[in-house]
Design an enzyme around this catalytic site. Structure first.
Site, PDB file in Angstrom:
ATOM      1  N   ASP A   1       0.824  -1.208   0.000  1.00  0.00           N
ATOM      2  CA  ASP A   1       0.000   0.000   0.000  1.00  0.00           C
ATOM      3  C   ASP A   1       0.862   1.264   0.000  1.00  0.00           C
ATOM      4  OD1 ASP A   1      -2.662   0.641  -0.256  1.00  0.00           O
ATOM      5  OD2 ASP A   1      -2.994   0.978   1.870  1.00  0.00           O
TER       6      ASP A   1
ATOM      7  N   ASP B   1      -9.095  -1.984   2.220  1.00  0.00           N
ATOM      8  CA  ASP B   1      -8.827  -1.397   3.534  1.00  0.00           C
ATOM      9  C   ASP B   1      -9.850  -1.846   4.575  1.00  0.00           C
ATOM     10  OD1 ASP B   1      -6.703   0.016   2.393  1.00  0.00           O
ATOM     11  OD2 ASP B   1      -8.030   1.645   1.770  1.00  0.00           O
TER      12      ASP B   1
END
Length: 341
Positions: free
Chosen positions: A198, A239
């Site tokens: 990420d 997420d």
């Protein structure tokens, strides 16, 4: 446990619909929606039989590389092909996937009102000209697929943010409910890999943000804002799902020991803290943030501190859901053979 899940379901539905009628702060909406989705998915993952398919350490190590390859492929598709063409193909794909996810999400609520045999009798259907391909389903699943089909048709025709969010929430709940990390060691490997993934794709390349803005499909939740220049805030489904399956594992660990939800509470509190910190930093710097940068250390850190404080690190690290599933299957086979005798 069921009452808490029902309350969370009602709150999540109300929160999703609220921006249609009243002004809702998008930052608060992001936090509450993400946390309620994880909460609902975690409690739905608690079942009498543990998941038979669990992720191995090798799969966890490869996952960030597979995800990177898919992300880069999408970036190149949007760069060299017509954006409308790519999104049209993806809409067809998510139309089918959305029906499956929505019907599976609605099924527990629908099946209790249907005849028992509709839930139990399995129908097998073979594809024409491909007799080796077989699909098994029940009448209850067909009934649950009817509203899902109409809803996905609305999404495909209108692409309304509400339709996008409801499909996204269904994907998240199903992902957390059905996926199993197997052990906390595997979970730590996966989260650590995606933590780096990420950060790299958000901070060091334009790929993640570009794909998120170009991808017109329910891979992200959209939260209406009052800013005409930036009409929506976004939160990627990864997420929610990726940390969510880790938090769900903590809940199933608690349930397996029959000691309440002590470690679930600490992991879930860590997730909440990570989401809040993401929103604070994003608003402070006015720039997109890799949410896993904040969620992963918070979820693992809160759980680790709690386990170390209780002196139960060994018990947590030795927990293996795949072995629990195997022993449960052996037990059911033994009881079945005794009934036959």
């Amino acid at each position: 446990m069921k009452n808490c899940e029902r309350i969370a379901n009602i709150a999540l539905a109300g929160l999703t619909l609220a921006p249609l009628f009243v002004k809702v702060d998008p930052n608060l909406n992001v936090i509450l929606t993400a946390c309620l989705t994880v909460y609902v998915g975690c409690y739905r993952s608690v079942k009498p039989t543990p998941p038979s398919e669990t992720m191995s350490n090798e799969h966890a190590m490869r996952f960030p590389f597979v995800g990177s390859a898919m992300l880069l492929s999408l970036f190149l598709l949007f760069k060299f092909l017509s954006k409308d063409l790519v999104n049209a193909v993806l809409t067809c794909y998510f139309f089918v996937l959305g029906i499956v996810a929505l019907s599976a999400t609605l099924l527990p609520a629908i099946k209790r009102y249907l005849p028992k045999r509709w839930n139990d009798d399995v129908i097998s259907w073979h594809f024409p000209y491909f007799r080796s391909l077989e699909i098994e389903f029940t009448r209850s699943q067909i009934v649950a697929a009817i509203p899902g089909t109409f809803f996905c048709a609305w999404y495909a025709s209108q692409k309304h943010w509400l339709a996008n969010n409801i499909l996204g929430l269904a994907f998240c709940i199903q992902g957390i409910e059905m996926l199993s990390l197997g052990s906390f060691k595997t979970g730590a490997i996966l989260l650590a890999g995606l933590f780096v993934y990420d950060i790299f794709w958000v901070f060091f390349t334009p790929v993640m943000v570009s794909v998120a803005k170009s991808f017109d499909a329910p891979i992200k939740l959209l939260f209406p804002t009052a800013d005409a220049a930036r009409p929506f805030s976004m939160l990627g489904l990864g997420d929610i799902v990726i940390p969510g399956i880790f938090v769900a594992l903590a809940l199933r660990f608690d349930v397996s020991r029959g000691k309440g939800s002590q470690y679930f509470k600490s992991a879930f509190l860590g997730y909440i803290a990570g989401v809040v910190l993401t929103i604070v930093v994003m608003n402070w710097f006015q720039a997109a943030q890799p949410a896993l940068l904040y969620i992963v250390p918070a979820a693992i850190g809160f759980l680790a501190v709690h386990v170390i404080w209780n002196g139960e690190v060994k018990q947590l690290m030795e927990f293996d859901e795949s072995k629990t599933a195997a022993s449960s299957q052996e037990g059911s086979e033994t009881s079945s053979s005794k009934k036959v005798e």
